[in-house]
Scaffold this motif. Structure first.
Motif, PDB file in Angstrom:
ATOM      1  N   TYR A   1       0.803  -1.224   0.000  1.00  0.00           N
ATOM      2  CA  TYR A   1       0.000   0.000   0.000  1.00  0.00           C
ATOM      3  C   TYR A   1       0.837   1.276   0.000  1.00  0.00           C
ATOM      4  CZ  TYR A   1       1.161  -1.029   4.833  1.00  0.00           C
ATOM      5  OH  TYR A   1       1.841  -1.365   5.978  1.00  0.00           O
ATOM      6  N   CYS A   2       2.157   1.149   0.052  1.00  0.00           N
ATOM      7  CA  CYS A   2       3.018   2.318   0.263  1.00  0.00           C
ATOM      8  C   CYS A   2       3.636   2.801  -1.047  1.00  0.00           C
ATOM      9  CB  CYS A   2       4.129   1.978   1.262  1.00  0.00           C
ATOM     10  SG  CYS A   2       5.208   3.378   1.649  1.00  0.00           S
ATOM     11  N   ILE A   3       3.592   4.082  -1.283  1.00  0.00           N
ATOM     12  CA  ILE A   3       4.182   4.669  -2.488  1.00  0.00           C
ATOM     13  C   ILE A   3       5.696   4.546  -2.469  1.00  0.00           C
ATOM     14  CG2 ILE A   3       4.312   6.985  -1.491  1.00  0.00           C
ATOM     15  CD1 ILE A   3       3.520   6.128  -5.152  1.00  0.00           C
ATOM     16  N   ASN A   4       6.283   4.468  -1.272  1.00  0.00           N
ATOM     17  CA  ASN A   4       7.740   4.434  -1.150  1.00  0.00           C
ATOM     18  C   ASN A   4       8.309   3.016  -1.077  1.00  0.00           C
ATOM     19  OD1 ASN A   4       8.033   7.367  -0.910  1.00  0.00           O
ATOM     20  ND2 ASN A   4       7.010   7.116   1.069  1.00  0.00           N
ATOM     21  N   ARG A   5       7.494   2.001  -1.371  1.00  0.00           N
ATOM     22  CA  ARG A   5       7.968   0.617  -1.320  1.00  0.00           C
ATOM     23  C   ARG A   5       9.188   0.434  -2.225  1.00  0.00           C
ATOM     24  NH1 ARG A   5       3.237  -2.914  -4.100  1.00  0.00           N
ATOM     25  NH2 ARG A   5       4.798  -4.542  -3.743  1.00  0.00           N
ATOM     26  N   LYS A   6      10.038  -0.508  -1.859  1.00  0.00           N
ATOM     27  CA  LYS A   6      11.330  -0.632  -2.539  1.00  0.00           C
ATOM     28  C   LYS A   6      11.201  -1.013  -4.012  1.00  0.00           C
ATOM     29  CE  LYS A   6      12.276  -5.477  -1.296  1.00  0.00           C
ATOM     30  NZ  LYS A   6      13.196  -6.381  -0.563  1.00  0.00           N
ATOM     31  N   SER A   7      10.100  -1.678  -4.395  1.00  0.00           N
ATOM     32  CA  SER A   7       9.947  -2.119  -5.782  1.00  0.00           C
ATOM     33  C   SER A   7       9.413  -1.028  -6.700  1.00  0.00           C
ATOM     34  CB  SER A   7       9.019  -3.344  -5.850  1.00  0.00           C
ATOM     35  OG  SER A   7       7.746  -3.038  -5.303  1.00  0.00           O
ATOM     36  N   ASN A   8       9.028   0.120  -6.145  1.00  0.00           N
ATOM     37  CA  ASN A   8       8.514   1.208  -6.980  1.00  0.00           C
ATOM     38  C   ASN A   8       9.650   1.964  -7.661  1.00  0.00           C
ATOM     39  OD1 ASN A   8       5.814   0.808  -6.690  1.00  0.00           O
ATOM     40  ND2 ASN A   8       5.434   2.530  -5.319  1.00  0.00           N
ATOM     41  N   ASP A   9       9.403   2.345  -8.894  1.00  0.00           N
ATOM     42  CA  ASP A   9      10.372   3.145  -9.650  1.00  0.00           C
ATOM     43  C   ASP A   9      10.004   4.614  -9.509  1.00  0.00           C
ATOM     44  OD1 ASP A   9      12.313   4.068 -11.332  1.00  0.00           O
ATOM     45  OD2 ASP A   9      11.265   3.528 -13.183  1.00  0.00           O
ATOM     46  N   LEU A  10      10.573   5.277  -8.531  1.00  0.00           N
ATOM     47  CA  LEU A  10      10.305   6.687  -8.294  1.00  0.00           C
ATOM     48  C   LEU A  10      11.586   7.386  -7.880  1.00  0.00           C
ATOM     49  CD1 LEU A  10       8.561   7.326  -4.859  1.00  0.00           C
ATOM     50  CD2 LEU A  10       9.644   5.169  -5.412  1.00  0.00           C
ATOM     51  N   LYS A  11      11.560   8.700  -7.916  1.00  0.00           N
ATOM     52  CA  LYS A  11      12.738   9.469  -7.504  1.00  0.00           C
ATOM     53  C   LYS A  11      13.006   9.248  -6.026  1.00  0.00           C
ATOM     54  CE  LYS A  11      12.819  13.284 -10.830  1.00  0.00           C
ATOM     55  NZ  LYS A  11      12.807  14.767 -10.972  1.00  0.00           N
ATOM     56  N   ARG A  12      14.239   8.943  -5.726  1.00  0.00           N
ATOM     57  CA  ARG A  12      14.635   8.720  -4.335  1.00  0.00           C
ATOM     58  C   ARG A  12      15.582   9.824  -3.890  1.00  0.00           C
ATOM     59  NH1 ARG A  12      11.537   4.283  -2.289  1.00  0.00           N
ATOM     60  NH2 ARG A  12      11.221   2.854  -4.055  1.00  0.00           N
ATOM     61  N   ALA A  13      15.532  10.105  -2.605  1.00  0.00           N
ATOM     62  CA  ALA A  13      16.412  11.139  -2.049  1.00  0.00           C
ATOM     63  C   ALA A  13      16.644  10.858  -0.572  1.00  0.00           C
ATOM     64  CB  ALA A  13      15.802  12.522  -2.236  1.00  0.00           C
ATOM     65  N   THR A  14      17.744  11.381  -0.067  1.00  0.00           N
ATOM     66  CA  THR A  14      18.074  11.259   1.349  1.00  0.00           C
ATOM     67  C   THR A  14      18.697  12.562   1.820  1.00  0.00           C
ATOM     68  OG1 THR A  14      18.507   8.874   1.152  1.00  0.00           O
ATOM     69  CG2 THR A  14      19.415  10.003   3.079  1.00  0.00           C
TER      70      THR A  14
ATOM     71  N   VAL B   1      12.647   2.930   5.948  1.00  0.00           N
ATOM     72  CA  VAL B   1      13.597   2.141   6.738  1.00  0.00           C
ATOM     73  C   VAL B   1      14.781   1.755   5.855  1.00  0.00           C
ATOM     74  CG1 VAL B   1      13.934   0.063   8.135  1.00  0.00           C
ATOM     75  CG2 VAL B   1      11.721   1.241   8.148  1.00  0.00           C
ATOM     76  N   VAL B   2      15.960   2.201   6.245  1.00  0.00           N
ATOM     77  CA  VAL B   2      17.181   1.861   5.512  1.00  0.00           C
ATOM     78  C   VAL B   2      18.108   1.067   6.436  1.00  0.00           C
ATOM     79  CG1 VAL B   2      17.111   3.740   3.845  1.00  0.00           C
ATOM     80  CG2 VAL B   2      18.090   4.163   6.094  1.00  0.00           C
ATOM     81  N   ASN B   3      18.759   0.076   5.866  1.00  0.00           N
ATOM     82  CA  ASN B   3      19.641  -0.843   6.602  1.00  0.00           C
ATOM     83  C   ASN B   3      18.848  -1.694   7.599  1.00  0.00           C
ATOM     84  OD1 ASN B   3      21.783   0.100   5.141  1.00  0.00           O
ATOM     85  ND2 ASN B   3      22.632   1.361   6.782  1.00  0.00           N
ATOM     86  N   ASN B   4      18.369  -1.052   8.676  1.00  0.00           N
ATOM     87  CA  ASN B   4      17.561  -1.749   9.680  1.00  0.00           C
ATOM     88  C   ASN B   4      16.836  -0.698  10.524  1.00  0.00           C
ATOM     89  OD1 ASN B   4      19.339  -1.041  12.078  1.00  0.00           O
ATOM     90  ND2 ASN B   4      20.811  -2.195  10.826  1.00  0.00           N
ATOM     91  N   PRO B   5      15.833  -1.087  11.323  1.00  0.00           N
ATOM     92  CA  PRO B   5      15.071  -0.107  12.110  1.00  0.00           C
ATOM     93  C   PRO B   5      15.929   0.745  13.038  1.00  0.00           C
ATOM     94  CG  PRO B   5      13.883  -2.178  12.026  1.00  0.00           C
ATOM     95  CD  PRO B   5      15.223  -2.435  11.404  1.00  0.00           C
ATOM     96  N   ASP B   6      16.906   0.148  13.706  1.00  0.00           N
ATOM     97  CA  ASP B   6      17.717   0.914  14.656  1.00  0.00           C
ATOM     98  C   ASP B   6      18.583   1.959  13.947  1.00  0.00           C
ATOM     99  OD1 ASP B   6      16.712  -0.211  16.898  1.00  0.00           O
ATOM    100  OD2 ASP B   6      18.437  -1.474  17.365  1.00  0.00           O
ATOM    101  N   TYR B   7      19.144   1.608  12.804  1.00  0.00           N
ATOM    102  CA  TYR B   7      19.960   2.567  12.056  1.00  0.00           C
ATOM    103  C   TYR B   7      19.124   3.789  11.677  1.00  0.00           C
ATOM    104  CZ  TYR B   7      22.640   4.634   8.212  1.00  0.00           C
ATOM    105  OH  TYR B   7      23.309   5.513   7.391  1.00  0.00           O
ATOM    106  N   THR B   8      17.905   3.545  11.193  1.00  0.00           N
ATOM    107  CA  THR B   8      17.021   4.640  10.785  1.00  0.00           C
ATOM    108  C   THR B   8      16.573   5.460  11.992  1.00  0.00           C
ATOM    109  OG1 THR B   8      16.207   3.223   8.991  1.00  0.00           O
ATOM    110  CG2 THR B   8      14.938   5.200   9.498  1.00  0.00           C
TER     111      THR B   8
END
Length: 427
Positions: free
Chosen positions: A81-94, A122-129
């Motif tokens: 249900y998430c627009i930011n899911r990893k399989s979506n092809d969208l612009k990413r930024a950090t 969530v990147v790497n793991n929950p604690d890192y984020t």
């Protein structure tokens, strides 16, 4: 000169990231009133006033706003249900911690915002984020002496230590349930489960209660998430009924630290995933009815089984939940406005909390009639069928069939398809 040009380029890059990450954060609706105030701090900037931070008008008529943004929209999860899911092809930024801190301070100084609502993929793991989210709040508070409102999203699965540290710097913490049924959650978000959501909720609750006890003993004990916690559920992504949703909400409100449950109408953003219902538009009317029912649970002393039950598992989309309840229970009405207790007044359609209190006070001095009730703020269009007072010639619900009253108040009903929750899934 070259240094100045590099600064311009850097700012443009940051603003481009801001555009991407603010867009990615727009689907999270669990950001509204802070419900807290922070004491003045010498040399500090900003304030989190008791009226709260939200994208709407406050009680004193001011429109307040906050920077609602994600730290990153990269994510290791693939929630359907998430627009930011990893399989979506969208612009990413950090954004780096320092970039986000500088943006917040700069926007505040320009009077663009009055607070920060910060979430993250969530990147790497929950604690890192979670550690990076905490670093933003910590740097704002300690380095820049920022005294304004901060709402942090706690990452499901984050450790107790990081949640406890977040509570020292944030005004409010929240963990989103998203899907109200664990079996459905496992189907739509295989990497998540209820334990990963409810465990940090429990950490937040324990931190707030412990902080309250320490405040009683030590005047200057640090505060922990003084505005409490909130959560969000998506409405319409699964076949869960309103009864299922409201039962979870009611259970959460039994916890002393849960301030708000938000309901977000499902938006069909991932067309290719056949695990999701095909909805042409978000179920906004249903979302609105859930908020009205939520209000009845929190302020009108209703129980879940009075609003929805096995016979009526979904809210009526044509009329508000209180009116629907009153029409199902005509035997209780009409009530005498000049004699009924406060709790019963709250049950009358068209009478709110403020008007119920005014009725209780005003009738001490004289008997109330229809004209006085209108001045008090009672919505007589609804209330007239459920009350008696000095001079009210209208027929009440006992003289009229509830269905006739419904027709008078609703007019043309919705079609059957729009009144019931219907989900169509792709084969």
């Amino acid at each position: 000169m070259q240094l100045s040009e590099r600064n311009i380029i850097m700012n443009e890059k940051v603003l481009e990231k801001l555009k991407i990450l603010a867009e990615s954060a727009k689907y999270d609706v669990s950001c509204a009133s802070s419900g807290t105030s922070r004491s003045k701090m010498t040399g500090g900037i900003g304030s989190a006033s008791g009226w709260g931070i939200c994208h709407s008008f406050t009680e004193d008529g001011r429109c307040v706003s906050l920077l609602k943004i994600m730290l990153t929209n990269y994510c290791i999860y693939d929630c359907a249900y998430c627009i930011n899911r990893k399989s979506n092809d969208l612009k990413r930024a950090t954004l780096s911690v320092s970039e986000l801190v500088d943006l917040t301070i700069e926007f505040y100084r320009r009077n663009y915002i009055e607070g920060l609502f910060l979430s993250s993929g969530v990147v790497n793991n929950p604690d890192y984020t979670m550690e990076r989210l905490v670093s933003v709040a910590k740097e704002l508070r300690l380095k820049h002496r920022y005294n304004g409102y901060i709402h942090l999203k706690s990452i499901p699965g984050a450790s107790r230590e990081l949640v406890n540290e977040a509570g020292l710097y944030a005004d409010r913490l929240s963990v989103n349930i998203e899907i109200p049924n664990e079996e459905s959650l496992k189907i739509l978000a295989p990497e998540k489960d209820f334990k990963s959501v409810f465990t940090p909720m429990r950490y937040i609750q324990q931190g707030i209660l412990q902080s309250a006890e320490e405040k009683k003993r030590f005047r200057h004990a640090p505060r922990f998430a003084p505005a409490g916690q909130s959560t969000q559920m998506i409405v319409g992504a699964t076949s869960d009924t309103d009864k299922d949703i409201l039962r979870i909400s009611s259970a959460l409100y039994q916890r002393p630290t849960m301030k708000r449950v938000y309901y977000s109408g499902y938006i069909h953003v991932n067309d290719y995933d056949n695990r999701l219902p095909v909805l042409k538009q978000p179920p906004l009317v249903r979302e609105n009815r859930l908020y009205q029912a939520d209000w009845l649970l929190r302020f009108y002393q209703f129980k879940v089984n009075e609003i929805v039950d096995d016979a009526y598992p979904n809210l009526d989309l044509d009329i508000d939940p209180k009116l629907a309840w009153a029409l199902r229970h005509p035997e209780i009405f009409p009530i005498d406005i000049n004699r009924a207790d406060y709790e019963m007044l709250l049950r009358v359609p068209g009478i709110g909390i403020k008007s119920a209190k005014l009725i209780v006070v005003s009738r001490r001095y004289s008997r109330l009639g229809a004209s006085q009730l209108k001045k008090i703020g009672v919505v007589m269009k609804k209330a007239q069928y459920f009350i008696t007072c000095n001079e009210l010639p209208m027929q009440t619900v006992n003289e009229m069939n509830p269905q006739n009253i419904r027709k008078l108040l609703v007019g043309r009903p919705r079609t059957k398809d729009s009144r019931q929750l219907t989900l169509s899934f792709e084969d």
